[in-house]
Design an enzyme around this catalytic site. Structure first.
Site, PDB file in Angstrom:
ATOM      1  N   LEU A 109       0.868  -1.185   0.000  1.00 26.22           N
ATOM      2  CA  LEU A 109       0.000   0.000   0.000  1.00 26.22           C
ATOM      3  C   LEU A 109       0.898   1.226   0.000  1.00 26.22           C
ATOM      4  CD1 LEU A 109      -2.485  -1.341   2.713  1.00 26.22           C
ATOM      5  CD2 LEU A 109      -2.715  -1.491   0.227  1.00 26.22           C
ATOM      6  N   ASN A 110       0.865   1.953  -1.117  1.00 27.89           N
ATOM      7  CA  ASN A 110       1.834   3.033  -1.354  1.00 27.89           C
ATOM      8  C   ASN A 110       1.127   4.346  -1.658  1.00 27.89           C
ATOM      9  OD1 ASN A 110       4.501   4.093  -1.874  1.00 27.89           O
ATOM     10  ND2 ASN A 110       4.065   3.941  -4.053  1.00 27.89           N
ATOM     11  N   GLY A 111       0.015   4.597  -0.946  1.00 28.78           N
ATOM     12  CA  GLY A 111      -0.770   5.800  -1.253  1.00 28.78           C
ATOM     13  C   GLY A 111      -0.425   7.007  -0.405  1.00 28.78           C
ATOM     14  N   HIS A 219      -7.494   2.070   2.540  1.00 33.44           N
ATOM     15  CA  HIS A 219      -7.001   0.904   1.786  1.00 33.44           C
ATOM     16  C   HIS A 219      -8.070  -0.144   1.496  1.00 33.44           C
ATOM     17  CE1 HIS A 219      -6.562  -0.198   5.962  1.00 33.44           C
ATOM     18  NE2 HIS A 219      -5.424   0.447   6.114  1.00 33.44           N
ATOM     19  N   ASP A 249       5.266   1.047   4.806  1.00 29.67           N
ATOM     20  CA  ASP A 249       6.113   1.548   5.899  1.00 29.67           C
ATOM     21  C   ASP A 249       6.239   0.544   7.060  1.00 29.67           C
ATOM     22  OD1 ASP A 249       3.675   1.727   7.173  1.00 29.67           O
ATOM     23  OD2 ASP A 249       3.713   3.908   7.434  1.00 29.67           O
ATOM     24  N   ASN A 326      -2.234  -5.442   9.805  1.00 25.66           N
ATOM     25  CA  ASN A 326      -2.503  -5.098   8.397  1.00 25.66           C
ATOM     26  C   ASN A 326      -1.577  -5.833   7.430  1.00 25.66           C
ATOM     27  OD1 ASN A 326      -4.715  -3.732   7.303  1.00 25.66           O
ATOM     28  ND2 ASN A 326      -3.404  -2.197   6.371  1.00 25.66           N
ATOM     29  N   LYS A 392       6.270   5.320  11.539  1.00 27.97           N
ATOM     30  CA  LYS A 392       5.286   6.400  11.415  1.00 27.97           C
ATOM     31  C   LYS A 392       5.868   7.741  11.855  1.00 27.97           C
ATOM     32  CE  LYS A 392       1.816   3.548  10.461  1.00 27.97           C
ATOM     33  NZ  LYS A 392       1.363   3.444   9.066  1.00 27.97           N
TER      34      LYS A 392
END
Length: 504
Positions: A109-111, A219, A249, A326, A392
């Protein structure tokens, strides 16, 4: 049957609410159609698919009243539905694990942008270790797998309109790596005015007055946008059966061969279509979503769905002992089946925001893990904490840059020299929030092998080769500055006041 005044009033209210809902929906559809006329045909075609998904979400948003779970129906999942990782690992690996690897694709997930860490552009392009970015480490991990097992595991990046352009420019540098890279874009949804429930966008543009008018809808959008992009069908045609999905991340989210083997070794009629990796909750994870048993299905419960009266109970480490990392393993044919039947029912997360100009808007979002209840034979696997290593904040960054971890083929593992497996608790103050400022405050990263707890607040810098052990608290009050000298060894120390070291 005679109706009382209360019955008539209730019926009138219901009819009134229904008409109001219909009005909101009609107005929204008109506005969306008007927006589509402000762009070219090709763009409008893509946006129309996005808007179809948004309309469904908006329709459900107008129907929903109050929390989506009945607290009395919640129970802890039966033990067989959440397996300990050690039990899965104990089964070992077959000689032909490469066959299973060839049926896998890795989705990251690279948004997200790096704004919370003071960086421009995609978060995945921030350097985290030895000049390697999140994306570099991901590519290296998968390339190492492919070379070791002579396999063909592709990497799929789910970008957003915020990250797509910058990510695609960078992908050129991986041309000669032994890993195929695909990208697709998650949807672009309109933020809506909290009062009017209409889009705040004036046109389909994303700059100028429209800069804050759009958002990527969480997501949970992966299922629809994956199918819309054509990539779902392409991967199935190439013989792929499962995807391993995780946040880019989370540096602990590497391909685990034991979990993969568990999925592939189930009999065809009992095929597990969804595995969620969970891990034991600590005090730091009280807000993380947890797995529950609800109406005979495994279900993800997020804090946003919990009735106010039960929030403390939800956060308790004793009742809900695990949380969702996740890291998810999902069957591709199952995604296709559920999408085609339109039967993936994801709870709506209503995310209120206040824009820079003070306007209150809402974003309608969904979470990828919430789909667990729609898949057959879904289960959780309770994995070691090492598979959950998200970066984060700059405090997380300090940990992963330090000698607590060793880097091998793109994977970070806890150093053998650390005597106990838990990570130290690190809390860096606001002077360290932005990556540039953070890096400027360390001449090099301190030795943290024996550290338990570090709190730093105020204007503090660290010289070369500093060593931190036990509990260290460094507080520079407003107007003061503390320079920790090169070679200093701080063990169970509180440092406060003013300490300046100037070049002579």
């Amino acid at each position: 049957m005679t109706l009382t005044v209360a019955d008539l009033t209730r019926r009138a209210m219901t009819e009134f609410e229904e008409k109001l809902r219909q009005q909101h929906e009609d107005s929204m559809h008109r506005e969306l159609e008007a927006l589509l006329t402000t762009t070219n045909k090709a763009e409008a075609e893509i946006s129309r698919k996005d808007f179809d998904g948004f309309k469904k979400l908006f329709h459900r948003f107008l129907q929903v009243k109050g929390p989506s779970v009945d607290w009395a129906k919640i129970s802890r999942p039966p033990e067989e539905l959440i397996q300990p990782y050690d039990r899965i690992k104990a089964r070992g690996l077959p000689d032909n694990i490469a066959v299973s690897l060839n049926k896998l694709a890795v989705v990251k997930l690279n948004g997200g942008l790096g704004t919370s860490m003071g960086c421009k552009g995609p978060k995945s392009l921030i350097s985290v270790r030895n000049e390697n970015t999140f994306l570099d480490l991901t590519v290296k991990q998968i390339e190492h797998l492919n070379k070791t097992f002579n396999a063909d595991v592709p990497l799929v990046l789910m970008n957003s309109f915020n990250t797509d352009e910058d990510t695609k420019k960078i992908l050129q540098k991986y041309k000669h790596h032994q890993v195929k890279i695909h990208t697709f874009n998650q949807s672009r949804y309109p933020r809506i005015n909290k009062e009017s429930l209409l889009p705040i966008a004036k046109s389909m543009g994303t700059s100028g007055e429209n800069a804050e008018a759009w958002y990527p809808p969480g997501h949970g959008d992966i299922y629809a946008s994956f199918q819309n992009s054509g990539l779902l069908d392409k991967l199935i045609a190439e013989g792929k059966e499962y995807i391993f999905v995780s946040n880019i991340d989370n540096l602990g989210a590497t391909v685990d061969l034991f979990i993969l083997n568990h999925l592939m070794s189930q009999p065809a009629d009992k095929r597990c279509e969804f595995i969620m990796e969970v891990t034991d909750k600590t005090r730091a994870d009280v807000k993380g979503g947890t797995l529950i048993q609800y109406e005979d299905r495994l279900r993800l419960l997020e804090i946003a769905q919990v009735p106010k009266a039960h929030v403390d109970e939800f956060k308790s480490v004793t009742k809900f002992k695990i949380f969702n990392t996740n890291n998810l393993w999902i069957s591709l044919p199952a995604i296709k089946r559920l999408q085609e039947k339109n039967s993936m029912d994801l709870e709506i997360i209503v995310n209120p925001k206040t824009l820079d100009g003070g306007l209150n808007v809402i974003q309608l979002e969904t979470a990828v893990g919430a789909a667990i209840k729609s898949f057959n034979n879904a289960m959780g696997v309770n994995v070691p904490r090492s598979r959950f290593l998200p970066v984060k904040t700059s405090s997380d960054l300090l940990l992963v840059m330090s000698n607590l971890y060793t880097l091998d083929a793109g994977s970070l593992t806890m150093s053998k020299k650390r005597e106990f497996p838990t990570t130290p608790h690190v809390k860096l103050g606001s002077s360290f929030t932005k990556v540039q400022e953070f890096l400027a405050r360390f001449e090099n990263i301190p030795d943290m092998l024996e550290l338990d707890h570090l709190t730093v607040s105020g204007d503090v810098t660290f010289g070369k080769n500093v060593s931190l052990k036990g509990t260290v608290i460094i507080i520079a009050n407003h107007g003061d500055r503390i320079d920790i000298p090169a070679g200093a060894m701080l063990e169970n120390k509180i440092v406060s006041g003013n300490l300046r070291i100037l070049d002579h």
